[in-house]
Design a protein around this motif. Structure first.
Motif, short mmCIF file in Angstrom:
data_model
loop_
_atom_site.label_atom_id
_atom_site.label_comp_id
_atom_site.label_asym_id
_atom_site.label_seq_id
_atom_site.Cartn_x
_atom_site.Cartn_y
_atom_site.Cartn_z
N UNK A 165 0.84 -1.19 0.00
CA UNK A 165 0.00 0.00 0.00
C UNK A 165 0.88 1.24 0.00
N UNK A 166 0.42 2.27 -0.69
CA UNK A 166 1.18 3.51 -0.79
C UNK A 166 1.10 4.30 0.52
N UNK A 167 1.99 5.29 0.65
CA UNK A 167 1.97 6.13 1.84
C UNK A 167 0.63 6.86 1.96
N UNK A 168 0.07 7.29 0.83
CA UNK A 168 -1.22 7.98 0.85
C UNK A 168 -2.33 7.05 1.35
N UNK A 169 -2.31 5.80 0.88
CA UNK A 169 -3.32 4.83 1.31
C UNK A 169 -3.17 4.52 2.79
N UNK A 170 -1.93 4.42 3.25
CA UNK A 170 -1.71 4.13 4.66
C UNK A 170 -2.08 5.33 5.53
N UNK A 171 -1.89 6.52 5.00
CA UNK A 171 -2.34 7.71 5.71
C UNK A 171 -3.85 7.70 5.89
N UNK A 172 -4.55 7.32 4.81
CA UNK A 172 -6.01 7.21 4.88
C UNK A 172 -6.40 6.12 5.88
N UNK A 173 -5.72 5.00 5.82
CA UNK A 173 -5.97 3.90 6.76
C UNK A 173 -5.84 4.38 8.20
N UNK A 174 -4.73 5.05 8.50
CA UNK A 174 -4.50 5.54 9.86
C UNK A 174 -5.60 6.51 10.28
N UNK A 175 -5.99 7.42 9.38
CA UNK A 175 -7.02 8.39 9.71
C UNK A 175 -8.36 7.75 9.98
N UNK A 176 -8.75 6.80 9.16
CA UNK A 176 -10.05 6.14 9.33
C UNK A 176 -10.09 5.37 10.65
N UNK A 177 -9.01 4.65 10.96
CA UNK A 177 -9.00 3.86 12.20
C UNK A 177 -8.95 4.76 13.43
N UNK A 178 -8.15 5.81 13.37
CA UNK A 178 -8.10 6.73 14.51
C UNK A 178 -9.44 7.42 14.73
N UNK A 179 -10.11 7.77 13.66
CA UNK A 179 -11.42 8.42 13.78
C UNK A 179 -12.44 7.52 14.47
N UNK A 180 -12.26 6.22 14.32
CA UNK A 180 -13.17 5.25 14.95
C UNK A 180 -12.72 4.89 16.36
N UNK A 181 -11.64 5.50 16.83
CA UNK A 181 -11.16 5.22 18.18
C UNK A 181 -10.41 3.92 18.31
N UNK A 182 -9.85 3.44 17.18
CA UNK A 182 -9.18 2.14 17.16
C UNK A 182 -7.67 2.28 17.21
N UNK A 183 -7.00 1.25 17.70
CA UNK A 183 -5.54 1.22 17.72
C UNK A 183 -5.05 0.86 16.32
N UNK A 184 -4.37 1.80 15.68
CA UNK A 184 -3.95 1.62 14.29
C UNK A 184 -3.03 0.40 14.15
N UNK A 185 -2.08 0.26 15.06
CA UNK A 185 -1.14 -0.85 14.98
C UNK A 185 -1.81 -2.20 15.11
N UNK A 186 -2.78 -2.29 16.00
CA UNK A 186 -3.46 -3.57 16.20
C UNK A 186 -4.32 -3.95 14.99
N UNK A 187 -5.01 -2.96 14.42
CA UNK A 187 -5.80 -3.24 13.22
C UNK A 187 -4.87 -3.65 12.07
N UNK A 188 -3.72 -2.96 11.94
CA UNK A 188 -2.77 -3.28 10.88
C UNK A 188 -2.27 -4.71 11.02
N UNK A 189 -2.01 -5.15 12.25
CA UNK A 189 -1.52 -6.50 12.47
C UNK A 189 -2.57 -7.54 12.09
N UNK A 190 -3.82 -7.27 12.43
CA UNK A 190 -4.90 -8.18 12.06
C UNK A 190 -5.03 -8.27 10.53
N UNK A 191 -4.97 -7.12 9.86
CA UNK A 191 -5.05 -7.12 8.40
C UNK A 191 -3.88 -7.89 7.80
#
Length: 202
Positions: A5-31
């Motif tokens: 995934x590109x840096x832009x896509x990962x930036x979007x990923x981080x933003x969406x997960x943070x907005x939902x109150x989720x731990x970005x690292x933990x969601x990334x590991x599950x994915x």
């Protein structure tokens, strides 16, 4: 691997997960684990009907207001809100550990459980379909086995992502994820770790 995934896509990923109150690292590991390292929204489990970044089952997809077929046709960006919606529905307050994030996807009854909580035993359909999760080969899949699988995934994945939280930037969580410099993607060697680090401001 996260490097797909590109840096832009990962930036979007981080933003969406943070907005939902989720731990970005933990969601990334599950994915990373559930998509077999592909980070592909269209990846399909060869042994079941599960598809997508966190391997949505058809019933799960329907409960989220979509379908397996629709999820499989989505782009990475389009599927992210469904990932966030799934975990948010479980409840971020219940997801205090990395293993709880994976349990939310694999076996929700194990969320918050003790390490010796038994999910499946040898001879059962669940065990036979997932015996690779029996990391100590004792004929049982336990919460501890799930934790080992997640820790190994985090330790062996490629790439490093640094996410600057919103309090450091003055932006909203989504804005922080998208801001220039909020996400640093470094493609590392085969044995490099996927590490999500919350960078402290000031």
């Amino acid at each position: 691997m996260i490097a797909h995934r590109s840096a832009a896509e990962l930036g979007l990923f981080a933003g969406v997960m943070q907005s939902a109150g989720l731990d970005v690292g933990n969601v990334a590991t599950v994915i990373e684990f559930e998509s077999a390292g592909t980070w592909s929204p269209s990846v399909k489990n060869p042994g079941s009907a599960a598809v997508g970044l966190i391997q949505f089952m058809p019933s799960t997809a329907e409960s989220l207001g979509t379908s397996s077929a629709a999820l499989q046709q989505m782009s990475f960006a389009e599927q992210l809100p469904f990932v966030a919606k799934y975990f948010a529905r479980v409840g971020p307050a219940r997801l205090s550990r990395l293993v709880d994030y994976y349990a939310a996807v694999f076996w929700p009854a194990a969320i918050g459980s003790a390490d010796d909580y038994v999910i499946a035993q040898a001879g059962s359909t669940v065990y036979d379909a997932n015996k690779g999760l029996d990391r100590d080969n004792n004929g049982q899949i336990t919460t501890s086995d799930l934790a080992v699988a997640m820790n190994q995934t985090r330790a062996t994945a490629k790439g490093t992502v640094d996410v600057i939280p919103s309090h450091s930037t003055g932006l909203s969580p989504r804005g922080a994820g998208l801001a220039v410099g909020a996400l640093i993607l470094t493609v590392l060697g085969t044995a490099a770790a996927l590490i999500i680090r919350k960078v402290r401001g000031g």
